[in-house]
Design an enzyme around this catalytic site. Structure first.
Site, PDB file in Angstrom:
ATOM      1  CB  CYS B 143      -0.983  -0.047   1.167  1.00  0.00           C
ATOM      2  SG  CYS B 143      -2.240   1.234   1.085  1.00  0.00           S
ATOM      3  CG  ASP B 300      -7.033  -3.198  -3.780  1.00  0.00           C
ATOM      4  OD1 ASP B 300      -7.791  -2.540  -3.050  1.00  0.00           O
ATOM      5  OD2 ASP B 300      -5.795  -3.198  -3.659  1.00  0.00           O
ATOM      6  CG  HIS B 329      -5.963  -2.645  -0.109  1.00  0.00           C
ATOM      7  ND1 HIS B 329      -5.216  -2.177  -1.148  1.00  0.00           N
ATOM      8  CD2 HIS B 329      -5.476  -2.056   1.003  1.00  0.00           C
ATOM      9  CE1 HIS B 329      -4.308  -1.334  -0.688  1.00  0.00           C
ATOM     10  NE2 HIS B 329      -4.438  -1.248   0.612  1.00  0.00           N
TER      11      HIS B 329
END
Lengths: 165, 355
Positions: B143, B300, B329
Site C-alpha cells: 500500500c 481491490d 486489498h
C-alpha cells in the site's frame, strides 16, 4: 449425495429462508450504495459537509488554543509548541547519534580487520545489541496444525496468474 | 424428559453466543505473536528483526525488509499464530525485518515522503545490513509502503536492493474515473490545507471512515452480520476478532505526507509522470533496477488494479513480474486464503532470487 436429515432440518429452519432474503437485500443495497459513493454528487456533498464542520469548529478551536496557551504561560508551564520544538530537536539529535554510531561501527570493523585475523561478520556486529526484546514473545509460539501446514510444504496453488516476465 | 416449555439448552447456547459477541467486540485479540527483537529506533520508527527459526546455513542469505503503510499498524503482516505472513516467511528460511513507522504525534506533522524515504529508510537499511552482515537485501512494500519503497529504490538504486515486491501499490493515478478516492479529494471538493490547518496530522478516524465509506454496507452492516451468523464457529470468530483488532487500531498520517499524497499523487500523478521531486531530486522510475514483483489484488477497491498495472513498464528492471491474485486489498495477504493463494507465490518468486 446430501444428507436427507440435514436437508429436512434446513428446510424446517425458518431463519434460513429469512437469512437468504436478508443477504439478497444486502447485496442489492451494497451495490446501490457503492455506486452512490463513487459519484460526483457524493464527493461534492461530503466535501461540503467537511467544509461546514471545519468552518463551524474553527473559531472554538482557535479560542481554546489561545486560552490554553495563555493559561499555561500564567502557570509557568510549557505549552504544546514548546514540546513540539523539543521533540524536533530530539529527533535531529537521534539522527546525528545514529550516523555517529554507524561511523564508529565502521571504524571498529576496519580497525579489527587490520589488527586481527578475519572474524565471522554476520550477527556479530560489535555495536549490535537488541535494544529491547519484546516481552510477550519470550516463549516460542506453539505450532498449530494450520501453521505447520502453512510453514512446511512449498506447494504453489494455481490461483495466481503471472502476466509478464 | 423435560416437561418445561422452555429448552434450557437454547438459553445456554444463546448465552454463549452473547459472551462471544461481547468478547470479540470489547477486547483485543492476541496479535503479532511471532518473537522479534528491536534493533533500531529513530523518532517513532522502529526496526524489528524476527527471531529466525532455521539455522543460518538453511536460511537465504539476502534478508527481507517489510515496509507497511504509514496510517495502519504493520502487525497485519503477523496477524495471529498459524496465520501470519512473517511466520510463514521465517519458516521458509528468510531473515525477516519489519520497519514499523509508529504513530506520528503533532510534532511530526511536517514529515514528508522526503523524510521517510531519505532519512528513515536509508538509516534502517544501514542497520539491517550491519546486523545481517548482508550487502544486498529485498524490500516488500504494501500500500503506501509500496510508494515509499518505490521512491526510495528509484532515488537510491545503488544501495544494495536486489529484489522488490510491491503489494497493492497505488502508484498510477492517471485513470481518475476508476479511483473513488481521487474523486473525493478533487480540489473542487476537498481543501487539504484547511483540513491540515485544523488537525495537523490526518486523524485516524477520518482515515478509517474514508476506507470504510468506499463500501459502506459491507463494512458497517455486512461485517457485523457475518459476525452474528458465525458466533458459534470458533475459527471464524478468531479470524474476525484478529482482523477487527487491526481494523480498529488506526494511527494518524503525518500532515506533510498527506498533503503530498493528495496534491502530488492523487491530483497530479507526479510519480508516474516523472515529475515528483523529493529533496530536490526527481524520482525517475527508470533508475529502479531491482528485480521487481508487482502483486495486484483483482478485487481491490482501495487500490484498484489500474493503479499498479503500469509500473512494470516504467521501471528500469530487466527481471519484472506482474502477478494477479483473487482477493481484496487486505484479503490477499491476511485473508483466510492468503496462505495458499499469495504467500507461496511470493516465496517461490523470492527464493530463487535470494541465493
Amino acid at each position: 449425495m446430501s444428507d436427507p436429515q440435514a436437508e429436512s432440518k434446513k428446510a424446517a429452519d425458518p431463519l434460513e429462508q429469512w437469512r437468504e432474503l436478508r443477504d439478497t437485500y444486502i447485496d442489492i443495497w451494497a451495490k446501490a450504495t457503492g455506486e452512490a459513493v463513487n459519484s460526483e454528487a457524493y464527493a461534492q456533498a461530503s466535501g461540503t459537509m467537511l467544509e461546514t464542520y471545519l468552518a463551524a469548529s474553527s473559531p472554538f478551536r482557535d479560542a481554546q488554543k489561545k486560552l490554553m496557551v495563555s493559561a499555561l504561560e500564567q502557570l509557568n508551564m510549557p505549552s504544546r509548541a514548546d514540546f513540539v520544538s523539543l521533540a524536533e530537536r530530539l529527533a535531529n539529535l537521534e539522527m546525528l547519534l545514529d550516523d555517529m554510531d554507524a561511523k564508529l561501527s565502521q571504524i571498529y570493523q576496519l580497525a579489527t580487520a587490520a589488527a586481527l585475523p578475519p572474524v565471522p561478520k554476520a550477527e556479530s556486529e560489535p555495536s549490535h545489541r537488541a535494544l529491547k526484546a519484546e516481552p510477550e514473545h519470550s516463549q516460542p509460539v506453539p505450532k498449530t496444525g494450520s501453521e505447520a501446514k502453512s510453514a512446511a510444504p512449498r506447494k504453489t496453488s494455481k490461483t495466481a496468474k503471472k502476466v509478464t516476465k | 424428559m423435560s416437561a418445561l416449555p422452555v429448552d434450557f439448552a437454547q438459553f445456554t447456547a444463546m448465552q454463549n453466543k452473547l459472551q462471544t459477541l461481547s468478547r470479540v467486540l470489547t477486547t483485543q485479540a492476541a496479535i503479532a505473536q511471532t518473537p522479534k527483537e528491536l534493533i533500531w529506533t529513530l523518532n517513532k520508527a522502529k526496526l524489528y528483526r524476527y527471531v529466525p527459526v532455521l539455522p543460518k546455513e538453511e536460511r537465504h542469505p539476502v534478508p527481507l525488509l517489510l515496509v507497511f503503510a504509514l496510517m495502519n499498524r504493520p502487525y497485519i503482516l503477523d496477524l495471529r499464530p498459524g496465520h501470519s505472513f512473517v511466520e510463514f516467511m521465517i519458516h521458509h528460511g528468510y531473515d525477516v525485518y519489519l520497519l514499523d513507522w509508529g504513530a506520528p504525534g503533532i510534532e511530526d506533522k511536517n514529515l514528508k515522503f522526503d523524510d521517510y524515504t531519505l532519512e528513515y529508510m536509508p538509516r534502517a537499511i544501514r542497520k539491517l545490513k550491519a546486523v545481517s552482515g548482508a550487502t544486498e537485501f529485498s524490500l516488500l512494500g504494501w500500500c503506501i509502503g509500496a510508494i515509499l519503497t518505490t521512491i526510495y529504490s528509484a532515488l537510491r538504486p545503488d544501495d544494495g536492493l536486489r529484489n522488490m515486491i510491491l503489494l497493492t501499490a497505488p502508484l498510477d493515478f492517471s485513470k481518475k474515473e476508476n479511483i473513488t478516492f481521487a474523486r473525493w479529494v478533487d480540489e473542487r471538493y476537498f481543501d487539504v490545507d484547511k483540513v491540515l490547518a485544523a488537525f495537523g496530522n490526518m486523524p485516524p478516524e477520518m482515515i478509517e471512515y474514508g476506507a470504510k465509506a468506499l463500501k459502506p454496507v459491507e463494512n458497517y452492516v455486512g461485517n457485523y452480520l457475518r459476525l452474528w451468523d458465525n458466533l458459534d464457529n470458533p475459527q471464524v470468530m478468531e479470524a474476525w476478532h484478529a482482523m477487527n483488532t487491526w481494523v480498529t487500531d488506526n494511527i494518524p498520517l503525518a500532515g506533510g505526507v498527506f498533503r503530498q499524497l493528495i496534491v502530488d499523487l492523487y491530483r497530479n500523478d507526479r510519480l508516474m509522470q516523472g515529475t515528483l521531486m523529493i529533496r530536490g531530486e526527481r524520482v525517475d522510475l527508470s533508475r529502479l533496477r531491482a528485480n521487481l514483483l508487482t502483486v495486484i489484488a483483482e478485487a481491490d477497491h482501495i487500490t484498484p488494479p489500474c493503479q499498479s498495472e503500469s509500473v512494470n513498464s516504467k521501471v528500469g528492471s530487466t527481471d519484472k513480474t506482474l502477478m494477479r491474485i483473487p482477493g481484496g486489498h487486505i484479503g490477499i495477504m491476511a485473508g483466510s486464503g492468503a496462505s495458499k493463494r499469495t504467500w507461496p507465490h511470493i516465496d517461490e518468486w523470492l527464493a530463487s532470487r535470494s541465493e
